[in-house]
Design an enzyme around this catalytic site. Structure first.
Site, short mmCIF file in Angstrom:
data_model
loop_
_atom_site.label_atom_id
_atom_site.label_comp_id
_atom_site.label_asym_id
_atom_site.label_seq_id
_atom_site.Cartn_x
_atom_site.Cartn_y
_atom_site.Cartn_z
N ASN A 8 -0.25 -13.77 29.44
CA ASN A 8 -0.07 -12.96 28.23
C ASN A 8 -1.33 -13.13 27.38
O ASN A 8 -1.52 -14.17 26.75
CB ASN A 8 1.18 -13.47 27.49
CG ASN A 8 1.35 -12.81 26.13
OD1 ASN A 8 0.68 -11.83 25.80
ND2 ASN A 8 2.27 -13.34 25.33
N LYS A 10 -2.16 -11.68 24.76
CA LYS A 10 -1.89 -11.47 23.32
C LYS A 10 -2.97 -10.57 22.71
O LYS A 10 -3.45 -9.65 23.37
CB LYS A 10 -1.78 -12.81 22.59
CG LYS A 10 -0.78 -13.75 23.27
CD LYS A 10 -0.38 -14.90 22.40
CE LYS A 10 0.51 -15.84 23.19
NZ LYS A 10 1.11 -16.88 22.38
N HIS A 98 9.22 -11.08 23.07
CA HIS A 98 8.45 -12.33 22.90
C HIS A 98 8.76 -12.89 21.51
O HIS A 98 8.98 -12.13 20.56
CB HIS A 98 6.96 -12.02 23.04
CG HIS A 98 6.12 -13.27 23.11
ND1 HIS A 98 5.78 -13.98 21.98
CD2 HIS A 98 5.58 -13.93 24.16
CE1 HIS A 98 5.06 -15.03 22.35
NE2 HIS A 98 4.92 -15.02 23.67
N GLU A 100 6.94 -14.04 19.30
CA GLU A 100 6.04 -13.56 18.23
C GLU A 100 6.47 -12.17 17.75
O GLU A 100 6.29 -11.83 16.59
CB GLU A 100 4.59 -13.58 18.74
CG GLU A 100 4.08 -15.03 18.81
CD GLU A 100 2.94 -15.26 19.78
OE1 GLU A 100 2.34 -14.29 20.29
OE2 GLU A 100 2.65 -16.45 20.05
N GLU A 165 11.12 -19.39 26.82
CA GLU A 165 9.96 -19.88 26.08
C GLU A 165 10.44 -20.54 24.79
O GLU A 165 10.67 -19.86 23.78
CB GLU A 165 9.04 -18.72 25.71
CG GLU A 165 8.48 -18.00 26.90
CD GLU A 165 7.13 -17.36 26.58
OE1 GLU A 165 6.15 -17.73 27.22
OE2 GLU A 165 7.06 -16.54 25.65
N GLY A 171 1.94 -22.23 22.21
CA GLY A 171 0.64 -22.38 21.54
C GLY A 171 0.51 -23.69 20.77
O GLY A 171 -0.40 -23.84 19.96
N SER A 210 2.89 -23.65 26.46
CA SER A 210 1.82 -24.62 26.68
C SER A 210 1.70 -25.08 28.13
O SER A 210 1.44 -26.25 28.41
CB SER A 210 1.99 -25.83 25.74
OG SER A 210 1.89 -25.39 24.39
N GLY A 231 0.18 -18.20 27.88
CA GLY A 231 -0.62 -17.60 26.81
C GLY A 231 -2.04 -18.14 26.87
O GLY A 231 -2.88 -17.65 27.63
#
Ligand code: PEP
Length: 250
Positions: A8, A10, A98, A100, A165, A171, A210, A231
């Site tokens: 991903n 992003k 997701h 986010e 996730e 992250g 991560s 990510g």
């Protein structure tokens, strides 16, 4: 089914960077392919780079996906992207729900459910993300939260991919322990079977949060882990390919 290693990207990647990353992944996957890469590879660039990246990866085994789509195919939705547009640009997959998006755009399970239907109607394979926050885990609510997200986000007959996730691991450099991943993936499998029947018994459940070359082999070896959604480490071809080499044919 082979494990799926999905990157991903992003909101990263201008034209030159995205092309360079795609070409390095292409070269690495071709070399690894000869040595028998056990997994399937997917990259999800920002919207603006999908057609460039798809053209560069055409004819390879590396898939291309979007990171979101609108719940309707087209219309007066300034700034949004319809699933048929992703397909037209060369995507075969789309990440939906997701954390986010759920946090920054207040996406609900009902909206994710509608987006899944739109994605499937356009011929895309959805990767639906679920996961609890740190506060929810600390208070022992992770199964209720994830179970609710699955029930609310997945339509009847869903046959895509689910990604677990934990929000606190995205992250942050913190990863769930192998025991936590095993427990949650077991719970997700049980829930998918209950919601979807036989197809829920075989669909891939990715872990994300991560994942790095240093922890990939142990995370990917956990029961019911069908691959990884990555990510930060997916922005370095070397790391992304190193993670892919840690995958197994599940
Ligand atoms: C993600 O955003 O899906 C993700 C897993 O990010 P990271 O690997 O950077 O934690």
């Amino acid at each position: 089914m082979r494990q799926l290693i999905a990157g991903n990207w992003k909101m990263h990647g201008l034209g030159a960077e995205a092309a360079a990353l795609a070409l390095l992944i292409k070269a690495g996957s071709i070399r690894a392919g000869a040595a028998g890469l056990a997994c399937e590879l997917l990259v999800c660039p920002p919207f603006t780079q999908i057609s460039n990246v798809a053209a560069l990866l055409a004819g390879t085994a590396v898939g291309v996906g979007g990171q979101d789509c609108h719940a309707t195919a087209q219309g007066a939705h300034t700034g949004d992207i319809g699933a048929p547009m992703l397909r037209d640009a060369g995507a075969g997959w789309v990440i939906l729900g997701h954390s986010e998006r759920r946090q920054n755009h207040r996406e609900t399970d009902a909206l994710v459910h509608a987006k899944v239907l739109a994605a499937v109607a356009a011929g895309l394979i959805p990767i639906v993300c679920v996961g609890e926050t740190e506060a929810e885990r600390v208070s022992g609510q992770q199964n209720d939260v994830v179970g609710g997200q699955l029930a609310g986000s997945l339509p009847d007959g869903f046959a895509g991919v689910v990604a677990y996730e934990p929000v606190w691991a995205i992250g942050t450099g913190k990863t769930a322990t192998e025991d936590d991943v095993a427990a949650m993936h077991g719970f997700i499998r049980q829930t998918l079977r209950r919601l979807l029947g036989d197809v829920g018994g075989t669909m891939r459940i990715l872990y994300g949060g991560s994942v790095r070359p240093a922890n990939a082999v142990s995370l990917l070896a956990v029961a019911e882990v069908g691959g990884a959604l990555i990510g930060g480490a997916s922005l370095k071809a070397e790391d992304f390919l190193a993670i892919a080499r840690g995958a197994r044919a599940a």
